[in-house]
Design a protein around this motif. Structure first.
Motif, PDB file in Angstrom:
ATOM      1  N   TYR A  47       0.803  -1.064   0.014  1.00 29.48           N
ATOM      2  CA  TYR A  47       0.121  -0.090  -0.127  1.00 29.48           C
ATOM      3  C   TYR A  47       0.933   1.301  -0.068  1.00 29.48           C
ATOM      4  CZ  TYR A  47      -3.385   3.523   1.591  1.00 29.48           C
ATOM      5  OH  TYR A  47      -4.137   4.503   1.650  1.00 29.48           O
ATOM      6  N   ALA A  81     -11.577  -1.299  -4.040  1.00 32.17           N
ATOM      7  CA  ALA A  81     -10.496  -1.892  -3.435  1.00 32.17           C
ATOM      8  C   ALA A  81     -10.619  -2.388  -2.031  1.00 32.17           C
ATOM      9  CB  ALA A  81      -8.999  -1.150  -3.699  1.00 32.17           C
ATOM     10  N   ALA A  84     -12.764  -5.198  -1.887  1.00 34.46           N
ATOM     11  CA  ALA A  84     -12.056  -6.457  -2.190  1.00 34.46           C
ATOM     12  C   ALA A  84     -11.222  -7.076  -1.123  1.00 34.46           C
ATOM     13  CB  ALA A  84     -11.238  -6.263  -3.662  1.00 34.46           C
ATOM     14  N   CYS A  85     -10.520  -6.147  -0.299  1.00 36.07           N
ATOM     15  CA  CYS A  85      -9.621  -6.451   0.961  1.00 36.07           C
ATOM     16  C   CYS A  85     -10.518  -7.003   1.924  1.00 36.07           C
ATOM     17  CB  CYS A  85      -9.133  -5.201   1.213  1.00 36.07           C
ATOM     18  SG  CYS A  85      -7.772  -4.389   0.490  1.00 36.07           S
ATOM     19  N   ALA A  88     -11.465 -10.569   0.959  1.00 39.94           N
ATOM     20  CA  ALA A  88     -10.313 -11.596   0.153  1.00 39.94           C
ATOM     21  C   ALA A  88     -10.114 -12.789   1.095  1.00 39.94           C
ATOM     22  CB  ALA A  88      -9.143 -10.538   0.648  1.00 39.94           C
ATOM     23  N   LEU A  93      -4.689 -12.504  -2.733  1.00 35.41           N
ATOM     24  CA  LEU A  93      -5.598 -11.743  -2.953  1.00 35.41           C
ATOM     25  C   LEU A  93      -5.657 -10.333  -2.166  1.00 35.41           C
ATOM     26  CD1 LEU A  93      -8.388 -14.162  -4.392  1.00 35.41           C
ATOM     27  CD2 LEU A  93      -6.843 -12.789  -5.708  1.00 35.41           C
ATOM     28  N   LEU A  94      -5.300 -10.515  -1.039  1.00 34.88           N
ATOM     29  CA  LEU A  94      -5.549  -9.457  -0.048  1.00 34.88           C
ATOM     30  C   LEU A  94      -4.086  -8.368  -0.550  1.00 34.88           C
ATOM     31  CD1 LEU A  94      -6.483  -7.458   2.298  1.00 34.88           C
ATOM     32  CD2 LEU A  94      -4.965  -9.257   3.900  1.00 34.88           C
ATOM     33  N   MET A  96      -2.868  -8.183  -3.338  1.00 35.28           N
ATOM     34  CA  MET A  96      -3.043  -7.512  -4.711  1.00 35.28           C
ATOM     35  C   MET A  96      -4.249  -6.403  -4.580  1.00 35.28           C
ATOM     36  SD  MET A  96      -3.593 -10.844  -7.142  1.00 35.28           S
ATOM     37  CE  MET A  96      -4.137  -9.912  -8.396  1.00 35.28           C
ATOM     38  N   ALA A  97      -5.360  -6.633  -3.836  1.00 33.87           N
ATOM     39  CA  ALA A  97      -6.256  -5.733  -3.678  1.00 33.87           C
ATOM     40  C   ALA A  97      -5.518  -4.210  -2.807  1.00 33.87           C
ATOM     41  CB  ALA A  97      -7.394  -6.232  -3.010  1.00 33.87           C
ATOM     42  N   ARG A  98      -4.570  -4.583  -1.954  1.00 32.86           N
ATOM     43  CA  ARG A  98      -3.952  -3.222  -1.321  1.00 32.86           C
ATOM     44  C   ARG A  98      -3.354  -2.622  -2.221  1.00 32.86           C
ATOM     45  NH1 ARG A  98      -4.716  -0.975   2.859  1.00 32.86           N
ATOM     46  NH2 ARG A  98      -2.521  -1.047   3.867  1.00 32.86           N
ATOM     47  N   VAL A 100      -4.052  -2.203  -5.269  1.00 31.83           N
ATOM     48  CA  VAL A 100      -5.061  -1.282  -6.021  1.00 31.83           C
ATOM     49  C   VAL A 100      -5.514  -0.056  -5.114  1.00 31.83           C
ATOM     50  CG1 VAL A 100      -6.849  -1.278  -7.045  1.00 31.83           C
ATOM     51  CG2 VAL A 100      -5.440  -3.078  -7.605  1.00 31.83           C
ATOM     52  N   GLN A 101      -5.627  -0.357  -3.979  1.00 26.44           N
ATOM     53  CA  GLN A 101      -6.082   0.515  -3.032  1.00 26.44           C
ATOM     54  C   GLN A 101      -5.119   1.659  -2.882  1.00 26.44           C
ATOM     55  OE1 GLN A 101      -6.698  -0.980   1.123  1.00 26.44           O
ATOM     56  NE2 GLN A 101      -8.447   0.834   1.361  1.00 26.44           N
TER      57      GLN A 101
END
Length: 451
Positions: A47, A81, A84-85, A88, A93-94, A96-98, A100-101
């Motif tokens: 992040y 995002a 999504a977190c 997750a 996947l967490l 990856m979402a972080r 994007v966030q």
């Protein structure tokens, strides 16, 4: 004006609180998702990485496409995002979402500073910066409190669910209250943008991962690539200036004395303020044996004092000579860090820590708002977006360097001292770095444009 500022500050708060909020949730995330320690670290580190790297470009994107438009896109990405977190199912996947966030946060974060400098008259910018700075500074202070209560009571997924209603609220309020402003840049140099991304990525990634990985040769190669890209970027900006073209980071910015010294000062603030919670929280929970919830609640005096004083300090900044409040603020922060170092090293009862905590809250209010107002208020309209990007990048890079340096210092200290002394002595580093910031704000001058 004030409604617009309030709308923008909602998003600013939730993107900046993340650094301290999610840190409290990492132990539970590690357990629930069966993650390794390295994977848990990357939940936070990725992040910070995707937040810091695009800031220089995202500030200029606000000039090109409109600050409100870029803010809305960034907030939409950040909120989606976060959802999504929250859901997750795996640590991969967490992470990856972080990532994007963090990118969404990077898009929206420079825009409030740009908007403040375009919609508020010079005589009211200090007060507006006071509000902005209260939000920015308090985010890191309230994070441990909110995070401890959420994780302890509802579970770590609620940390991310919390972002969703606030993100949606920010989108609605910005659409209603933030005006569309004239756009000031015809195009963005894509080669310069690529060089800036590679430069910041290489440098920030190396500083983040170096202490943990032991500085392997390949990582030093990444650093070298970042330095080469930085040199190329600066050359491109000089070339754009000679040819009278729009530069991604106009070097004209650094001809403004107060902006030049202000970016140095804010990097030292980022270093100190965003990393100070790490040794303090470790001491409270592992050294003094307090719970996560109790340790978080202990931070409330610092957060409360900071939030209450910052708007008033902003108004005083409009009336007093530049640098006066900043020098008091940086001096106070140095004293508070020195007190933390002494009290933690001596393992005094934790109640005594309220003294430097309250002192630190006042120092935050004095330092952030004055530094922001003085640094930005002399910039002409066509440089505000670029200046905001540079200013925010300086703050975030300072935060990354601070986290890496303090982590390394704690590890070194542990080889020679006990746990509490190692945590306390690591804060001596903050005193040294903030002394550089004090030197910088002492260079502020009244009615200075370029020098």
């Amino acid at each position: 004006m004030w409604k617009a500022l309030g709308a923008l500050c909602v998003g600013l708060f939730i993107t900046l609180i993340d650094q301290s909020l999610v840190a409290v949730a990492l132990p539970r995330i590690t357990q629930d998702l069966d993650a390794s320690v390295n994977q848990a670290v990357w939940v936070s580190a990725v992040y910070l990485l995707t937040f810091a790297v695009p800031l220089l470009v995202s500030g200029r994107l606000g000039d090109r496409f409109g600050q409100r438009n870029v803010y809305v896109v960034g907030m939409a990405i950040f909120t989606a995002a976060a959802a999504a977190c929250a859901f997750a199912p795996t640590i991969e996947l967490l992470i990856m979402a972080r990532a994007v966030q963090g990118f969404g946060a990077s898009l929206l974060n420079p825009q409030p500073l740009s908007v403040i400098n375009r919609i508020f008259p010079v005589t009211k910018r200090g007060a507006a910066m006071g509000v902005w700075s209260a939000v920015a500074a308090s985010s890191g202070l309230f994070g441990p409190v909110v995070g401890g209560l959420l994780v302890g009571g509802l579970g770590w997924r609620w940390v991310f669910l919390l972002y969703i209603p606030f993100g949606l609220l920010a989108l609605v309020l910005v659409a209603l209250w933030v005006p569309k402003l004239p756009r000031g840049v015809g195009h963005i140099d894509l080669i310069s943008a690529a060089c800036s991304l590679i430069a910041i990525l290489g440098i920030v990634f190396t500083l983040q991962q170096g202490p943990e990985l032991g500085w392997p040769a390949w990582l030093l190669g990444v650093l070298a690539l970042g330095v080469v890209a930085l040199g190329t970027f600066i050359w491109l900006q000089r070339r754009a200036q000679r040819l009278d073209r729009d530069a991604l980071m106009p070097l004209e910015l650094f001809s403004f004395r107060n902006f030049r010294w202000g970016t140095i000062a804010v990097s030292t603030l980022g270093f100190a303020v965003y990393s100070v919670n790490l040794p303090i929280m470790l001491y409270l929970q592992l050294g003094a044996g307090t719970s996560a919830e109790s340790a978080g609640l202990l931070m409330l005096p610092m957060a409360s004092v900071s939030v209450c004083l910052a708007p008033f300090m902003g108004r005083l900044t409009d009336r007093l000579p530049p640098g006066r409040i900043s020098k008091i603020g940086f001096s106070s922060m140095i004293i508070s860090m020195a007190l933390f170092a002494v009290l933690i090293t001596l393992e005094v009862p934790i109640g005594w820590l309220v003294v430097p905590l309250v002192f630190q809250g006042g120092a935050n209010a004095l330092s952030w708002s004055a530094n922001s107002a003085i640094s930005m208020r002399q910039l002409p309209g066509h440089l505000v977006g670029a200046g905001s990007g540079v200013y925010n990048t300086s703050r975030q890079v300072g935060a990354v360097v601070g986290a890496a340096a303090v982590g390394a210092m704690m590890q070194i200290n542990l080889q020679f001292t006990g746990f509490s002394a190692a945590m306390g002595l690591s804060l001596v580093l903050h005193v040294i770095v903030l002394s550089i910031g004090l030197f910088a704000v002492a260079r502020f001058r009244s009615d200075v444009t370029t020098t």
